[in-house]
Design an enzyme around this catalytic site. Structure first.
Site, PDB file in Angstrom:
ATOM      1  N   LYS A  98      -0.673  -6.542   9.154  1.00 50.42           N
ATOM      2  CA  LYS A  98      -0.124  -6.996   7.880  1.00 50.42           C
ATOM      3  C   LYS A  98       1.025  -7.955   8.185  1.00 50.42           C
ATOM      4  O   LYS A  98       1.771  -7.747   9.155  1.00 50.42           O
ATOM      5  CB  LYS A  98       0.377  -5.769   7.109  1.00 50.42           C
ATOM      6  CG  LYS A  98       0.856  -6.027   5.695  1.00 50.42           C
ATOM      7  CD  LYS A  98       1.288  -4.710   5.035  1.00 50.42           C
ATOM      8  CE  LYS A  98       1.703  -4.890   3.583  1.00 50.42           C
ATOM      9  NZ  LYS A  98       2.075  -3.596   2.954  1.00 50.42           N
ATOM     10  N   SER A 104      -0.284  -2.974  -1.453  1.00 46.83           N
ATOM     11  CA  SER A 104       0.014  -4.313  -0.987  1.00 46.83           C
ATOM     12  C   SER A 104      -0.673  -4.673   0.330  1.00 46.83           C
ATOM     13  O   SER A 104      -0.789  -5.849   0.645  1.00 46.83           O
ATOM     14  CB  SER A 104       1.528  -4.464  -0.797  1.00 46.83           C
ATOM     15  OG  SER A 104       1.991  -3.593   0.212  1.00 46.83           O
ATOM     16  N   SER A 134       0.655   1.658  -0.663  1.00 46.37           N
ATOM     17  CA  SER A 134       0.166   0.354  -0.195  1.00 46.37           C
ATOM     18  C   SER A 134      -0.804   0.405   0.976  1.00 46.37           C
ATOM     19  O   SER A 134      -1.425  -0.606   1.295  1.00 46.37           O
ATOM     20  CB  SER A 134       1.350  -0.543   0.176  1.00 46.37           C
ATOM     21  OG  SER A 134       1.943  -1.064  -0.978  1.00 46.37           O
TER      22      SER A 134
END
Lengths: 95, 486, 479
Positions: free
Chosen positions: B79, B154, B178
């Site tokens: 990420k 996310s 997330s």
């Protein structure tokens, strides 16, 4: 709880956000709605409840007072949008 | 079957017997990215050169008979919230466009030390604020199971890349769901470890008392293997726990016979998608068949979690994001006249609407006259939510629930309605507030073919048991073998 | 009402940089004067993703200071974030302690013309320093140097117990001495490692309600503190006298104009939005650690002064000078261990030794000779081996070379002649050569005695033992 436009502007100043007039309007509406939603917390009796600020079991971790190498200034400043010598540069600060 | 269809551990076995090289595996990932990422859009940037160099170094180690770890050579994605030395890191924000970190996050260093080639940086909601990847300043990622839908957020880019088999696994972060919600939306496994289990050093902060990095993979065993590499005490993170790391593979196949699994009545609420509920109920029955005992439990303060979370996370975020001022790094409003404008214009232009909304909310909640009513009160309710779990875990070994009340929703569907977007996280955020570990594991599909994920919550540092419970179900189904229709 | 009808009320907030090797939350050096941003790393630059890890010596120093100021040391204290935007504050917040500081409720005794006075210490907390902005760097720019960002500070806040500028100065001096004694701060006001803000208000005499206060900044010397507080007191009295109201504000001491002026830029609504620092768990200090620190606490200036007076029989004046700085006091005691007469020793310290230290600019730590050697010199003077005057020369030589006093006396031939026979021979010779003067003396002109002494000493090149010379002259002259 409804927020006023004035409050939104004050908060934006504190947060250093140059909101557009449209944003000011939008945030006034949206943040008022969020505050209405979070108002449910006011109904709980939390008088005798301790606040939780950390979700950790960790004890205070301490490090020894030992020097470690710093970054060379060229690395510290590598991402700076503006610099002068080995200093970061900003528009002149007026006291 | 393509190389990229292998699980991490399957690939690791082939690397160990030198049937495949890391370079081949890495090239296979790069090729797969070229094929499908124009549709999935999981990657913000691909580090082909860095990944191949790491792969070749791994191959040399394998050849010399001295692999750095069990996963040496397995390509992974990150990420874009993890700082990578020399590789641009933006947290999905315009304000960090062009920022090249001078250091590696602790977990990145651990992965590099373990020999895993890092293929690139994955898309995310800006500063991890969002549940759909739509708040990314760059572009939304798409769900490999239905490109019109969100992969969640996310860590949506991470989930999408794993589901699309562009990488074998990835790291995400979880502040209010997330990791778990995107895993549930994409038929992948995602684990949010106990707060303090994995170092936050070098992970761009959203809400410091809630953020926790964790592994995302296609199988439970892969997730365990990845966790094994990153679950370490870090002297650079004062909130990192000095708790020993168990062998997460050891009891993985031990089954659930004799375990007491809690079913919280507050998690089966109105508004939950009937297909999701049916799938979860069926999963619960299956656990009974496998020998577990289901126990009805109550987490009475669940309904306050959402409000509590948004106040606390936004407050911390308003402070964490103060450093983005255009002075030392990142984008700056070059046309600003004077210092005040420098701050206000840089931040106004650099942050997207969701980030500004939360900064505004958090600044307000901490401001003079409102602190007690909002921030302090939310901290106290946080205590009540933690206590709910403490009580529940006196009766049961783990708590099972849906991960998300709905399957992946359509891109654009909720963008203009922040409150309804926030509701997507209602089942995942109590776990962050309590600092507990939580795991999402695939448990089925809707009629339209959208994945559904079961959430398993546990006691602090009980990740091994969560993995074992998840594996007991996975073994019966192997949903992970099913490829996304790309 | 004239100024004399008003009672000033003053409290001081002191920021003392702690003498650690590394910064409070990272391993960067705390050294002063490096090239801008030479001592910075991701943590103190406020890079994304960084986290603070507390330097344990900072805690030790805070506990030590708290105990020395008779505070309650808290077993649990909490870190907070103070949020504001300024270029020298890289994270946009300062990590500090707010509602739960490490030490509370202490006291410091100061001397006033009316005698001892207790000044209460409200709190002591730890925090990180900010960097430095160079405001007028030319080209419409200001420059930011973050070398100082993250240097550990102790903030020591007094209650408003001070009643005039002199008391404020005395408190600040006394506090500075204590911190330097403790080895936690170097006491350097000019370089800003020991800084002071003053909260000043006035109220009518006899009132118990404090007036509106102003915070004075930029007080980087004792003199400026005194001048600024005095100016501010009369300014506030003038405002009230002319029917105005003092408004609460921050005012800057203008060194050149000798006035305090309002800092309008700081007047903007400040709302620091303090909240508990999530990146640092609460700090726990164990009872054992507090006990150990208490045991290791050095004797403080005030206690040492009293002891010097009684133990070494010194007047207060001597004791105060000798105990003003710990190294001097320690050196005095080391010498006293070898030499019994405290007052004589003190005379040498206050006279010759301090003159040499000052003239040569040598720090005590770099002294070339040992306490035993100084004691040896004083013993030689006492015994008459060397004259008091020659002893000063010997000390000067010891100071420069570190040679033993006996060697210097021998090398330079400074030894006094105390051999009665040798002196007698010279006396006889002088008296024989000056028969006329002897006559005059015997006729009653006693002033001539000095002439004989001078002649004998001259003949002996100053090395005759003065007491013996006197004795023998008197004997020969028939006194």
């Amino acid at each position: 709880m409804a927020l006023t436009l004035e409050q939104v502007r004050h908060v934006a100043t504190l947060a250093r956000l140059a909101l557009t007039p449209e944003e000011e309007q939008r945030f006034t509406t949206q943040l008022s709605a969020v505050l209405d939603a979070v108002a449910q917390l006011q109904s709980l009796d939390v008088e005798a409840v301790e606040p939780t600020s950390h979700a950790t079991l960790a004890a205070s971790l301490l490090r020894e007072d030992v020097m470690k190498p710093s970054l060379p200034p060229e690395k510290s400043l590598a991402n700076a949008p503006a610099k002068s010598g080995t200093s970061f540069a900003v528009p002149k600060i007026i006291e | 079957m393509q190389l990229t269809d292998l699980t991490m551990l399957e690939l690791a076995a082939k690397l160990a017997e030198r049937a495949v090289s890391s370079e081949e595996a890495t090239r296979a990932c790069l090729e797969r990215i070229r094929q499908v990422d124009s549709k999935v859009r999981a990657f913000l940037r691909v580090d082909e050169e860095g990944a191949l160099a790491a792969a070749r170094a791994s191959d040399a180690r394998r050849k010399a008979g001295s692999p750095a770890s069990a996963l040496d050579g397995v390509p992974l994605g990150l990420k874009d919230i993890f700082l990578t030395e020399g590789v641009e890191t933006t947290a999905g924000s315009r304000i960090l466009e062009g920022f090249v970190p001078p250091y590696d996050a602790t977990v990145v260093r651990l992965l590099k030390d373990a020999g895993l080639p890092l293929v690139g940086k994955l898309n995310m909601d800006e500063f991890a604020m969002g549940s759909s990847n739509e708040s990314s300043a760059y572009f939304p990622s798409h769900n490999p199971w239905d490109l019109a839908r969100t992969p969640g957020g996310s860590s949506g880019g991470s989930a999408a890349a794993v589901a699309a088999r562009e990488v074998f696994g990835a790291l995400g972060t979880d502040t209010g769901g997330s990791i778990r919600q995107p895993a549930a939306f994409t038929n992948t496994v995602g684990l949010k470890p106990t707060y303090g289990r994995v170092s936050r050093y070098g992970v761009i902060a959203y809400a410091s008392s809630l953020d926790q990095p964790g592994p995302m993979a296609r199988t439970v065993a892969d997730t365990a293997a990845l966790l094994q590499l990153i679950a370490r005490h870090d002297p650079q993170d004062s909130t990192s726990a000095a708790v020993e790391t168990p062998d997460y593979q050891a009891d993985l196949e031990a089954g659930v016979r004799g375990l007491k699994l809690g079913v919280p009545r507050e998690y089966f609420i109105e508004g939950i998608d009937p297909e999701v509920e049916a799938s979860i109920r069926e999963t619960l029955r299956e656990y009974e068949r496998l020998g577990a005992t289901l126990v009805d439990v109550s987490l009475p303060h669940t309904k306050y979690a959402l409000a509590t979370y948004y106040l606390l996370a936004s407050s911390e975020a308003s402070s964490n994001l103060a450093r983005y001022d255009g002075i030392r790094y990142g984008q700056r409003a070059k046309d600003a006249r004077g210092l005040k404008e420098l701050y206000a214009l840089t931040r106004e232009r650099g942050f997207g609407p969701e980030v500004k909304r939360r900064i505004m909310l958090g600044t307000y909640a901490l401001s003079a006259g409102y602190y007690d009513a909002y921030y302090l009160r939310a901290q106290k309710v946080r205590t009540l939510i933690r206590e709910d779990f403490t009580k529940a875990f006196q009766q049961v070994d783990a708590v099972l629930s849906p991960t998300s009340p709905v399957p992946a929703f359509k891109l654009g569907e909720k963008v203009d309605d922040p409150l309804s977007m926030y509701l997507m996280d209602v089942f995942t955020l109590p776990c962050n507030l309590a600092g507990l570990p939580g795991l999402a594991v695939p448990c089925g599909f809707t009629k339209a073919g959208l994945p559904v994920g079961l959430q398993i919550l546990g006691r602090p540092f009980d990740e091994a048991r969560l993995l074992r419970i998840a594996r007991a179900f996975e073994r019966e189904h192997d949903f992970f073998r099913r490829p996304a229709p790309l | 009402m004239p100024v004399s009808d008003f009672q000033p009320v003053i409290g001081l907030e002191v920021h003392a940089q702690l003498l650690t090797q590394s910064k409070i939350f990272c391993g960067c050096s705390t050294a002063f004067g490096a090239e801008p941003n030479r001592n910075t790393c991701p943590v103190c630059l406020g890079m994304p993703g960084v986290l603070p890890v507390l330097n344990q010596r900072v805690v030790e120093f805070a506990v030590r200071t708290g105990l020395a100021l008779e505070c309650t040391v808290k077993k649990t204290s909490v870190w907070s974030r103070k949020n504001y935007f300024y270029p020298d504050l890289p994270k946009g917040y300062q990590i500090t302690q707010y509602d739960l500081p490490i030490c509370e409720y202490g006291r410091l005794v100061i001397d006033t013309p009316q005698g001892e006075k207790v000044i209460r210490v409200r709190r002591i907390h730890m925090e990180e320093d900010a960097g430095k902005n160079v405001h007028d760097a030319g080209g419409g720019q200001s420059l930011v140097d973050l070398n100082r960002a993250g240097v550990p500070l102790l903030e020591i806040v007094s209650e408003p117990d001070l009643r005039d500028a002199d008391e404020a100065v005395e408190y600040l001096k006394t506090l500075r001495d204590v911190l330097m004694y403790l080895g936690v701060n170097d006491g350097n006001l000019e370089e800003g490692s020991f800084r002071c803000d003053a909260n000043v208000s006035v109220m009518p005499k006899g009132s118990s309600t404090y007036g509106q206060r102003c915070e004075l900044k930029n007080l980087n010397s004792f003199r400026f503190l005194k001048q600024a507080v005095e100016y501010e007191i009369s300014r506030q009295v003038d405002v009230i006298e002319s029917g105005g109201k003092v408004s609460q504000e921050t005012r800057l001491w203008d060194v050149n104009k000798g006035v305090t002026r309002s800092m309008r830029s700081k007047e903007e609504a400040h709302d620091y939005r303090y909240f508990p620092e999530p990146d640092l768990p609460p700090l726990h200090v164990s009872d054992e650690a507090i006990d150990a620190a208490a045991k290791a606490l050095p004797e403080l200036p005030r206690a040492k002064l009293t002891r010097f007076m009684s133990q070494y029989g010194l007047p207060a004046y001597d004791a105060r000078i000798l105990t003003a700085e710990r190294p001097l006091a320690d050196f005095f005691e080391a010498c006293a261990a070898h030499y019994a007469d405290g007052k004589k020793l003190s005379n040498w310290f206050l006279g010759e030794l301090m003159r040499l230290l000052k003239e040569e600019g040598t720090p005590l730590s770099a002294l070339a000779f040992t306490p035993a050697q100084l004691a040896e010199l004083l013993g030689a003077v006492d015994k008459g081996t060397v004259s008091s005057n020659a002893g000063k020369d010997v000390l000067g030589e010891m100071f420069r070379t570190g040679k033993a006093p006996s060697d210097i006396i021998a090398e330079k031939g400074l030894a006094q002649v105390s051999d009665t026979g040798a002196i007698e021979a010279v006396v006889d010779d002088i008296l024989a050569k000056n028969a006329g003067e002897v006559e005059k003396y015997r006729a009653g002109k006693k002033q001539v005695f000095g002439f004989f002494v001078g002649q004998v000493m001259k003949a002996m090149k100053g090395k005759g033992n003065p007491a013996l010379v006197n004795d023998l002259l008197k004997k020969k002259l028939g006194d």
